[in-house]
Design a protein around this motif. Structure first.
Motif, PDB file in Angstrom:
ATOM      1  N   GLN A 125      -3.908  26.353 -22.483  1.00 48.96           N
ATOM      2  CA  GLN A 125      -4.643  25.653 -21.430  1.00 48.96           C
ATOM      3  C   GLN A 125      -3.825  24.506 -20.870  1.00 48.96           C
ATOM      4  OE1 GLN A 125      -8.055  23.118 -22.421  1.00 48.96           O
ATOM      5  NE2 GLN A 125      -9.157  23.979 -20.666  1.00 48.96           N
ATOM      6  N   ALA A 126      -3.179  23.739 -21.735  1.00 53.17           N
ATOM      7  CA  ALA A 126      -2.428  22.573 -21.273  1.00 53.17           C
ATOM      8  C   ALA A 126      -1.326  22.961 -20.298  1.00 53.17           C
ATOM      9  CB  ALA A 126      -1.843  21.822 -22.470  1.00 53.17           C
ATOM     10  N   ARG A 127      -0.559  23.992 -20.616  1.00 54.20           N
ATOM     11  CA  ARG A 127       0.564  24.335 -19.725  1.00 54.20           C
ATOM     12  C   ARG A 127       0.074  25.035 -18.467  1.00 54.20           C
ATOM     13  NH1 ARG A 127       0.746  30.247 -19.690  1.00 54.20           N
ATOM     14  NH2 ARG A 127       0.610  30.972 -21.857  1.00 54.20           N
ATOM     15  N   SER A 128      -1.028  25.803 -18.542  1.00 53.93           N
ATOM     16  CA  SER A 128      -1.523  26.471 -17.334  1.00 53.93           C
ATOM     17  C   SER A 128      -2.186  25.477 -16.379  1.00 53.93           C
ATOM     18  CB  SER A 128      -2.495  27.600 -17.690  1.00 53.93           C
ATOM     19  OG  SER A 128      -3.590  27.126 -18.435  1.00 53.93           O
ATOM     20  N   ILE A 158      -7.071  31.950 -16.444  1.00 57.84           N
ATOM     21  CA  ILE A 158      -7.990  31.522 -15.390  1.00 57.84           C
ATOM     22  C   ILE A 158      -9.229  30.875 -15.991  1.00 57.84           C
ATOM     23  CG2 ILE A 158      -9.456  32.316 -13.494  1.00 57.84           C
ATOM     24  CD1 ILE A 158      -7.317  34.450 -12.919  1.00 57.84           C
ATOM     25  N   LYS A 159      -9.739  31.427 -17.074  1.00 57.34           N
ATOM     26  CA  LYS A 159     -10.896  30.817 -17.732  1.00 57.34           C
ATOM     27  C   LYS A 159     -10.585  29.399 -18.194  1.00 57.34           C
ATOM     28  CE  LYS A 159     -12.906  33.352 -20.877  1.00 57.34           C
ATOM     29  NZ  LYS A 159     -13.085  34.372 -21.950  1.00 57.34           N
ATOM     30  N   SER A 160      -9.384  29.179 -18.708  1.00 57.50           N
ATOM     31  CA  SER A 160      -9.024  27.840 -19.184  1.00 57.50           C
ATOM     32  C   SER A 160      -8.861  26.862 -18.024  1.00 57.50           C
ATOM     33  CB  SER A 160      -7.751  27.894 -20.029  1.00 57.50           C
ATOM     34  OG  SER A 160      -6.597  28.110 -19.251  1.00 57.50           O
ATOM     35  N   VAL A 161      -8.336  27.331 -16.895  1.00 57.82           N
ATOM     36  CA  VAL A 161      -8.209  26.471 -15.711  1.00 57.82           C
ATOM     37  C   VAL A 161      -9.592  26.130 -15.159  1.00 57.82           C
ATOM     38  CG1 VAL A 161      -7.377  26.390 -13.331  1.00 57.82           C
ATOM     39  CG2 VAL A 161      -5.899  27.290 -15.129  1.00 57.82           C
ATOM     40  N   LEU A 162     -10.474  27.106 -15.113  1.00 55.55           N
ATOM     41  CA  LEU A 162     -11.840  26.852 -14.636  1.00 55.55           C
ATOM     42  C   LEU A 162     -12.564  25.882 -15.569  1.00 55.55           C
ATOM     43  CD1 LEU A 162     -12.937  30.456 -13.570  1.00 55.55           C
ATOM     44  CD2 LEU A 162     -12.493  28.504 -12.049  1.00 55.55           C
ATOM     45  N   ALA A 163     -12.387  26.055 -16.874  1.00 54.94           N
ATOM     46  CA  ALA A 163     -13.041  25.154 -17.826  1.00 54.94           C
ATOM     47  C   ALA A 163     -12.579  23.719 -17.598  1.00 54.94           C
ATOM     48  CB  ALA A 163     -12.747  25.593 -19.254  1.00 54.94           C
TER      49      ALA A 163
END
Length: 231
Positions: A125-128, A158-163
């Motif tokens: 998540q951090a790097r994306s 994408i889920k991690s960016v949306l979160a």
């Protein structure tokens, strides 16, 4: 602020086989995946896109190319939005992985999940998020606040960016669904990110041409876009 269209690649041959693909090379879209990518491209064609960015993996590059064909653009590859490094889980059947003790952690407490020989979901998540926010700022600096750009990536990315944009803890990101070929929309405003849509697979997107920069939230919800075709 710029508008980001997050597109998950179309269905791949590994998706059909129930295999955790990860970063395995040579995994392509199947016929359904190509159709999903074409549908996403047709929806996005109504919008003046200024950049198409893709994960380096084949299934994303293939999806991005189909989208880019509707615009005079070359696809830009971004390692920061590549698939999670699932380490020793990569290439194994999902039914088999569901029997592993780590599976429950991934489902219920992903913030502490680390794939053996691979990456943690927190690091993913951090790097994306860093990559997406950096690219968004670059797009806005070059093309202005009304710019729209596309990032083609993977479900967990994408889920991690949306979160992150929703202000959700990573432990809640499994509540989100991101299907193959879907389009989600995020705008990083002056006050806060705005998640305009998630996991859409149909509907007109031409209303994005008139999207205003994000500032303070509209009390009562606001009037929304003029186009009645939005869905």
């Amino acid at each position: 602020m710029a508008t980001l269209l997050l597109v998950r690649h179309g269905r791949s041959t590994a998706n059909v086989a129930g295999i955790l693909t990860g970063r395995t090379p040579g995994v392509d879209l199947d016929s359904v995946g190509i159709s999903q990518a074409e549908r996403a491209a047709e929806r996005i064609a109504a919008v003046p896109v200024v950049a198409v960015v893709s994960s380096p993996l084949a299934r994303c590059r293939q999806t991005a190319q189909i989208i880019a064909e509707h615009h005079p653009l070359q696809t830009q590859l971004e390692p920061g939005i590549t698939e999670c490094d699932y380490g020793q889980w990569q290439g194994r059947p999902l039914k088999e992985l569901a029997q592993e003790p780590l599976w429950s952690v991934v489902q219920n407490q992903p913030s502490v999940a680390v794939f053996p020989g691979g990456e943690s979901l927190a690091a993913m998540q951090a790097r994306s998020v860093e990559a997406v926010r950096r690219l968004d700022a670059e797009v806005e600096a070059e093309h202005g606040a009304g710019a729209v750009w596309v990032a083609v990536s993977h479900g967990d990315i994408i889920k991690s960016v949306l979160a992150d944009a929703l202000g959700m803890e990573l432990d809640l990101f499994q509540r989100l669904t991101v299907d193959p070929g879907s389009v989600s929309i995020v705008r990083y405003g002056t006050t806060r990110p705005e998640v305009v849509a998630t996991n859409t697979d149909s509907g007109d997107l031409s209303w994005l041409r008139a999207a205003d920069p994000v500032g303070d939230a509209q009390v009562g919800g606001g009037a929304g876009p003029e186009s009645a075709a939005r869905s």
